[in-house]
Design an enzyme around this catalytic site. Structure first.
Site, short mmCIF file in Angstrom:
data_model
loop_
_atom_site.label_atom_id
_atom_site.label_comp_id
_atom_site.label_asym_id
_atom_site.label_seq_id
_atom_site.Cartn_x
_atom_site.Cartn_y
_atom_site.Cartn_z
N TRP A 1 0.67 -1.55 -0.20
CA TRP A 1 0.04 -0.15 0.04
C TRP A 1 0.97 1.41 -0.17
O TRP A 1 1.78 1.18 0.61
CB TRP A 1 -0.75 -0.21 0.87
CG TRP A 1 -2.10 -0.44 0.72
CD1 TRP A 1 -3.97 -0.13 1.18
CD2 TRP A 1 -3.40 -2.12 0.71
NE1 TRP A 1 -4.60 -1.00 0.94
CE2 TRP A 1 -3.81 -1.77 0.85
CE3 TRP A 1 -1.95 -2.94 0.93
CZ2 TRP A 1 -5.36 -2.72 0.32
CZ3 TRP A 1 -2.60 -4.64 0.97
CH2 TRP A 1 -3.90 -4.20 0.69
N ASP B 1 0.90 3.68 3.72
CA ASP B 1 1.83 2.87 4.43
C ASP B 1 3.28 2.64 4.07
O ASP B 1 4.22 2.63 4.84
CB ASP B 1 1.43 0.43 4.06
CG ASP B 1 -0.27 1.17 4.31
OD1 ASP B 1 -0.69 1.35 4.00
OD2 ASP B 1 -0.35 0.72 6.03
N TYR C 1 -7.31 -11.59 -0.69
CA TYR C 1 -7.77 -9.79 -0.67
C TYR C 1 -8.71 -9.76 -1.44
O TYR C 1 -8.90 -9.73 -3.11
CB TYR C 1 -6.48 -9.48 -1.04
CG TYR C 1 -6.87 -7.52 -0.58
CD1 TYR C 1 -7.20 -6.94 0.09
CD2 TYR C 1 -7.27 -7.20 -2.13
CE1 TYR C 1 -7.68 -5.86 0.57
CE2 TYR C 1 -7.69 -5.42 -1.70
CZ TYR C 1 -7.72 -5.26 -0.86
OH TYR C 1 -7.85 -2.96 -0.78
N GLY D 1 -7.53 7.74 2.09
CA GLY D 1 -7.53 6.73 3.55
C GLY D 1 -8.04 6.54 4.98
O GLY D 1 -7.86 5.93 5.58
N ASP E 1 -11.32 5.74 4.89
CA ASP E 1 -11.78 4.65 4.21
C ASP E 1 -13.38 5.44 4.76
O ASP E 1 -13.81 5.67 2.83
CB ASP E 1 -11.85 2.95 4.05
CG ASP E 1 -10.29 2.95 3.52
OD1 ASP E 1 -9.66 3.57 3.61
OD2 ASP E 1 -10.18 1.09 3.23
N ARG F 1 -15.52 -3.24 10.89
CA ARG F 1 -14.97 -2.95 9.76
C ARG F 1 -16.38 -2.44 8.54
O ARG F 1 -17.26 -1.87 9.37
CB ARG F 1 -15.15 -4.08 9.08
CG ARG F 1 -13.25 -5.12 9.47
CD ARG F 1 -11.94 -4.25 8.62
NE ARG F 1 -12.41 -4.39 7.54
CZ ARG F 1 -10.71 -3.42 6.67
NH1 ARG F 1 -10.24 -2.79 7.24
NH2 ARG F 1 -11.00 -3.84 5.13
N TYR G 1 -13.42 1.71 12.35
CA TYR G 1 -12.49 2.55 11.39
C TYR G 1 -12.17 2.95 11.82
O TYR G 1 -11.51 3.81 12.79
CB TYR G 1 -12.72 1.21 10.25
CG TYR G 1 -11.55 1.46 9.43
CD1 TYR G 1 -10.32 0.56 9.86
CD2 TYR G 1 -11.92 1.38 8.26
CE1 TYR G 1 -10.04 -0.05 8.58
CE2 TYR G 1 -11.18 0.82 7.19
CZ TYR G 1 -10.32 0.09 7.38
OH TYR G 1 -9.04 -0.25 6.30
N GLU H 1 -3.64 -2.22 13.73
CA GLU H 1 -3.99 -1.33 13.04
C GLU H 1 -4.00 0.53 14.13
O GLU H 1 -4.36 1.56 13.83
CB GLU H 1 -5.13 -1.54 12.42
CG GLU H 1 -5.24 -0.90 11.64
CD GLU H 1 -6.47 -1.48 9.93
OE1 GLU H 1 -6.78 -2.95 10.62
OE2 GLU H 1 -6.30 -1.26 9.06
C1 DGY Z 1 -8.71 -1.87 2.49
O1 DGY Z 1 -9.10 -2.84 1.41
O2 DGY Z 1 -10.43 -1.58 3.76
C2 DGY Z 1 -7.77 -0.62 1.90
O3 DGY Z 1 -8.48 0.11 3.14
C3 DGY Z 1 -9.02 -0.25 0.93
O4 DGY Z 1 -7.35 0.25 0.44
#
Ligand code: DGY
Length: 429
Positions: A33, A36, A81, A158, A160, A193, A346, A390
């Site tokens: 990323w 990151d 992913y 970033g 999200d 999430r 988040y 995180e």
């Molecule tokens: C995710 O997949 O959650 C990421 O933050 C997308 O960049």
């Protein structure tokens, strides 16, 4: 205790190293990323400078010919992913996503360069790539020609699922979203999430970019989500200042003039993102013209960007003091007095070590040592108490999201060891 944490942080970076690039955390984020990697380089720089430069260099290996730097580089196809390269379909080599992320790389390159009296050749090689990326922002993401940056996908910010994006994203048509299966929920509690509605919108906006063949001019003109992001704008302003410093050594006088006028333009226009109701800098929907009127952790990046009138700074500090009395650990990503605050969800409440690092640096540079020390101290306490998550709940300090997280480990090392750099956390509680 700190020594054991230093060792653990180094171990996390080494474990998450996939050979020249680092994954944010194993499992949840199995690729490289953009921002990151830039932050991770600061961590590597405390024990392996060569590896630190490699992190930024491999990121720029994926730069498109027009200067665009993608938010994910997919070097392997990892079915764990979603959405992977077969969904983005940008047709690049290496395969990448089609959106970008906050441009912190120039700042980090400058800081790394200034913290040692060598590495000139590596900085010289990176400089034109950084300049090309910043020019890309000015060409494609500054529709008002005011130096205010447009985000065309919540993931680009970033942050999200920040509540700042709820209203603009709610207007996105999700009726044509193709069937998909999220992978993140197999690994992380759903409560931490983004929601299903959020994901439907993320994928609808992604599909729209794909339908536009990832033509960034078309996306910036007609994309379904276009917001002037306060975080991205402040980060780019800061990065332009840092890039100007690099340009003085590695660039031409024309490039210095170009960057200086970009900086001036943003300084003169940033009031467009000042919100009188919340008395803070906030993001503004470019389609409706409406301000979010929400105080988020990104509002305080104005100090990092070096802007704000004395009265704006005073109002921001009032917000800061109000928030600091509502939480145990600063700085929550969203206003705890707002009805959309959620301490574990988040970007709707949790504390992020990288944002803390930038905001605290800005506050310290503005002479606001007490506020900076509160953030530095709380960052340390969170990591000491909970480990390298995180993000963290600002009320209890519990870890949220992925564990053994690379950029949190990097910020710890940076905090503990980066004496002499402008973002040093020396003096932290
Ligand atoms: C995710 O997949 O959650 C990421 O933050 C997308 O960049």
């Amino acid at each position: 205790m700190p020594d054991a944490l230093d060792e653990k942080a180094i171990e996390i970076l080494k474990d998450n190293d996939r050979g020249g690039y680092t994954v944010p955390t194993a499992g949840l984020y199995p690729y490289q990323w953009n921002w990151d990697s830039a932050f991770v380089a600061l961590g590597f720089a405390t024990f392996d400078r060569d590896r630190a430069w490699r992190e930024i260099e491999t990121l720029f290996d994926a730069q498109w010919t027009d200067g665009f730097l993608p938010h994910i580089v997919f070097r392997v196809d990892d079915p764990s992913y979603f959405p992977g390269p077969s969904v983005w379909r940008t047709g690049k080599s290496p395969e990448t996503s089609g959106i970008t992320q906050p441009p912190v790389a120039a700042s980090i390159t400058r800081w790394m360069w200034e913290s040692a009296d060598h590495d000139e050749a590596r900085v010289a090689a990176l400089y034109p790539k950084l300049l090309a990326w910043h020019r890309w922002f000015h060409r494609y993401r500054d529709p008002l020609n005011k130096g205010l940056v447009l985000c065309t996908h919540p993931w680009e910010s970033g942050r999200d699922n920040s509540p700042e994006w709820d209203e603009p994203a709610n207007a996105v048509d999700t009726t044509k979203v193709e069937p998909y299966q999220r992978r993140d929920l197999a690994l992380i509690d759903h409560d931490m999430r983004p929601s299903t509605d959020d994901y439907d919108r993320y994928i609808a906006i992604l599909q729209s970019g794909r339908d536009n063949d990832w033509e960034h001019a078309a996306i910036a003109k007609n994309g379904p989500f276009r917001v002037f992001d306060i975080g991205m704008t402040m980060i780019l302003l800061r990065a332009n200042r840092d890039l100007l410093r690099l340009a003085e050594f590695f660039g031409t006088s024309d490039e210095c003039d170009e960057l200086s006028s970009r900086i001036k333009l943003t300084e003169e226009s940033v009031d467009y993102l000042w919100d009188e109701e919340s008395r803070a800098f906030c993001s503004r929907d470019a389609i409706t013209g409406k301000s979010s009127s929400m105080v988020t952790s990104a509002s305080f990046l104005s100090f990092y960007a070096g802007v704000g009138t004395p009265s704006q700074k005073e109002h921001l500090l009032e917000n800061f003091d109000r928030i600091s009395k509502r939480v145990r650990y600063m700085l929550p990503s969203h206003d705890p007095d707002h009805d959309k605050f959620n301490s574990i969800l988040y970007w709707r409440g949790p504390v992020w070590a990288i944002v803390n690092t930038m905001v605290a640096l800005g506050l310290a540079e503005a002479g606001l040592e007490k506020a900076a020390a509160r953030i530095y101290g709380d960052t340390r306490k969170l990591i000491e108490k909970t480990g390298f998550y995180e993000a963290y709940c600002p009320i209890t300090g519990e870890g949220t999201g992925g564990a053994d997280f690379s950029w949190t480990a990097a910020m710890w090392l940076h905090l503990a060891k980066a004496g002499g750099q402008p973002q040093s956390m020396k003096g932290a509680a």
